[in-house]
Design an enzyme around this catalytic site. Structure first.
Site, PDB file in Angstrom:
ATOM      1  N   HIS A   1       8.644 -10.406  -8.533  1.00 40.19           N
ATOM      2  CA  HIS A   1      10.099 -10.618  -8.494  1.00 40.19           C
ATOM      3  C   HIS A   1      10.787  -9.277  -8.226  1.00 40.19           C
ATOM      4  O   HIS A   1      10.314  -8.232  -8.660  1.00 40.19           O
ATOM      5  CB  HIS A   1      10.571 -11.210  -9.825  1.00 40.19           C
ATOM      6  CG  HIS A   1      11.984 -11.673  -9.768  1.00 40.19           C
ATOM      7  ND1 HIS A   1      13.048 -10.802  -9.919  1.00 40.19           N
ATOM      8  CD2 HIS A   1      12.520 -12.889  -9.527  1.00 40.19           C
ATOM      9  CE1 HIS A   1      14.178 -11.493  -9.777  1.00 40.19           C
ATOM     10  NE2 HIS A   1      13.885 -12.756  -9.538  1.00 40.19           N
TER      11      HIS A   1
ATOM     12  N   GLU B   1      14.067 -13.991  -1.681  1.00 45.06           N
ATOM     13  CA  GLU B   1      15.240 -13.727  -2.507  1.00 45.06           C
ATOM     14  C   GLU B   1      15.896 -12.421  -2.047  1.00 45.06           C
ATOM     15  O   GLU B   1      15.445 -11.330  -2.432  1.00 45.06           O
ATOM     16  CB  GLU B   1      14.843 -13.590  -3.984  1.00 45.06           C
ATOM     17  CG  GLU B   1      14.166 -14.803  -4.566  1.00 45.06           C
ATOM     18  CD  GLU B   1      14.293 -14.847  -6.087  1.00 45.06           C
ATOM     19  OE1 GLU B   1      14.834 -15.832  -6.575  1.00 45.06           O
ATOM     20  OE2 GLU B   1      13.896 -13.874  -6.761  1.00 45.06           O
TER      21      GLU B   1
ATOM     22  N   LYS C   1      14.124 -15.778 -16.647  1.00 40.48           N
ATOM     23  CA  LYS C   1      14.167 -14.320 -16.842  1.00 40.48           C
ATOM     24  C   LYS C   1      14.081 -13.999 -18.338  1.00 40.48           C
ATOM     25  O   LYS C   1      13.418 -14.715 -19.075  1.00 40.48           O
ATOM     26  CB  LYS C   1      15.427 -13.738 -16.167  1.00 40.48           C
ATOM     27  CG  LYS C   1      15.512 -14.158 -14.691  1.00 40.48           C
ATOM     28  CD  LYS C   1      16.534 -13.381 -13.895  1.00 40.48           C
ATOM     29  CE  LYS C   1      16.519 -13.855 -12.454  1.00 40.48           C
ATOM     30  NZ  LYS C   1      17.452 -13.101 -11.596  1.00 40.48           N
TER      31      LYS C   1
ATOM     32  N   ASN D   1      13.867 -19.850 -13.008  1.00 42.74           N
ATOM     33  CA  ASN D   1      13.378 -18.591 -13.558  1.00 42.74           C
ATOM     34  C   ASN D   1      14.353 -18.175 -14.653  1.00 42.74           C
ATOM     35  O   ASN D   1      15.463 -17.748 -14.366  1.00 42.74           O
ATOM     36  CB  ASN D   1      13.330 -17.533 -12.436  1.00 42.74           C
ATOM     37  CG  ASN D   1      12.974 -16.153 -12.964  1.00 42.74           C
ATOM     38  OD1 ASN D   1      12.586 -16.003 -14.129  1.00 42.74           O
ATOM     39  ND2 ASN D   1      13.099 -15.143 -12.107  1.00 42.74           N
TER      40      ASN D   1
ATOM     41  N   SER E   1      21.649 -16.811  -6.216  1.00 41.92           N
ATOM     42  CA  SER E   1      22.909 -17.540  -6.440  1.00 41.92           C
ATOM     43  C   SER E   1      22.875 -18.987  -5.938  1.00 41.92           C
ATOM     44  O   SER E   1      23.881 -19.486  -5.432  1.00 41.92           O
ATOM     45  CB  SER E   1      24.086 -16.760  -5.840  1.00 41.92           C
ATOM     46  OG  SER E   1      24.197 -15.487  -6.457  1.00 41.92           O
TER      47      SER E   1
ATOM     48  N   GLY F   1      22.099 -12.983  -8.681  1.00 36.61           N
ATOM     49  CA  GLY F   1      23.020 -12.782  -9.798  1.00 36.61           C
ATOM     50  C   GLY F   1      24.389 -12.268  -9.386  1.00 36.61           C
ATOM     51  O   GLY F   1      25.174 -11.843 -10.224  1.00 36.61           O
TER      52      GLY F   1
ATOM     53  N   GLU G   1      13.179  -7.896  -9.544  1.00 34.29           N
ATOM     54  CA  GLU G   1      13.486  -7.107 -10.756  1.00 34.29           C
ATOM     55  C   GLU G   1      12.252  -6.328 -11.199  1.00 34.29           C
ATOM     56  O   GLU G   1      12.368  -5.195 -11.685  1.00 34.29           O
ATOM     57  CB  GLU G   1      14.021  -8.043 -11.853  1.00 34.29           C
ATOM     58  CG  GLU G   1      15.439  -8.492 -11.518  1.00 34.29           C
ATOM     59  CD  GLU G   1      15.795  -9.896 -11.966  1.00 34.29           C
ATOM     60  OE1 GLU G   1      15.077 -10.480 -12.803  1.00 34.29           O
ATOM     61  OE2 GLU G   1      16.816 -10.422 -11.461  1.00 34.29           O
TER      62      GLU G   1
END
Ligand code: 13P
Length: 254
Positions: free
Chosen positions: A98, A170, A14, A12, A216, A176, A100
């Site tokens: 996702h 996730e 992003k 991904n 990660s 991250g 985010e």
């Protein structure tokens, strides 16, 4: 360990890479992974790079994914992208919900479910993301949160279509941050998600759904994570932005 589900490892990207940078990256990934057949490999560039990356991937072993799509068909929806626009570039997968987007665009489960239905209607395979925040884990409500995300985001799908859906677990606190879920934490939630799928559908269906881990993932932890009984792949962010590290994750998983 041999699993009956084929591993699926997706990058991904992003909101990274111009179209030109994306071409460099995908050409590097192609070179690194030319002969790999044991894993389904997917790259998910931003929309603006789909055309170029799609052309670069013609006749390759790497599949193309998008990072989001509209729940609507073509029409007056400024700034949105509809499924047929993705299909034009041979996109096969689309990441939905996702964390985010759940956080910054406030996407709720029922919207994600409508997007998943729209994706399937165009024969795109959704990668539906779920995961708890750190506060939720510390409050011991991980299963409650993840369970309701799975039920809500897959609501209305048939058994046949859920088998064509990938779930990505996730944990938000691992994205991250360099903090990976421990093998035990990942396996526990993956097994829990499979249990929810058994309740929603049936055991045989649940056994066929692939559940990726994300957060990660890097070359050094891929082998352990991918060997867990209920982990069937990875959704990789930062380490997918460089051909060598993405390729090493895949090589270490075989
Ligand atoms: P990182 O691999 O950068 O933690 O990102 C994970 C992720 O969000 C993939 O969708």
């Amino acid at each position: 360990m041999v699993k009956d589900r084929k591993l699926i490892i997706a990058g991904n990207w992003k909101m990274n890479k111009t179209a030109a940078e994306a071409l460099d990256l995908v050409n590097g990934i192609k070179r690194e992974l030319a002969n790999v057949k044991e894993v389904d490999i997917v790259v998910c560039p931003p929309f603006t790079a789909l055309a170029g990356v799609s052309e670069a991937l013609l006749n390759s072993n790497i599949r193309l994914g998008a990072q989001n799509m509209s729940e609507n068909g073509p029409g007056a929806f400024t700034g949105e992208i509809a499924a047929p626009m993705l299909k034009e570039f041979s996109v096969r997968y689309v990441i939905l919900g996702h964390s985010e987007r759940r956080q910054f665009q406030k996407e709720p489960d029922d919207l994600i479910a409508r997007k998943a239905a729209a994706a399937h209607a165009s024969a795109l395979k959704p990668i539906v993301c779920v995961g708890e925040t750190l506060a939720e884990r510390e409050a011991n409500i991980t299963e409650k949160i993840v369970g309701s995300q799975v039920r809500g985001s897959l609501a209305g799908l048939s058994r046949e279509l859920v088998e064509e859906t990938v779930i990505a677990y996730e944990p938000v606190w691992a994205i991250g941050t360099g903090k990976t879920a421990s093998a035990q934490q990942a396996q526990d939630v993956h097994a829990f998600i499979r249990g929810v799928l058994s309740e929603m559908f049936d055991d045989a269906t649940a056994r066929r759904v692939r559940i990726q881990y994300g957060g990660s993932v890097k070359p050094s932890n891929a082998r352990e994570l991918m060997s867990l009984p209920d982990v069937d792949g990875a959704l990789v962010g930062g380490a997918a932005l460089e051909a060598r590290s993405f390729a090493d994750i895949i090589r270490n998983s075989i």
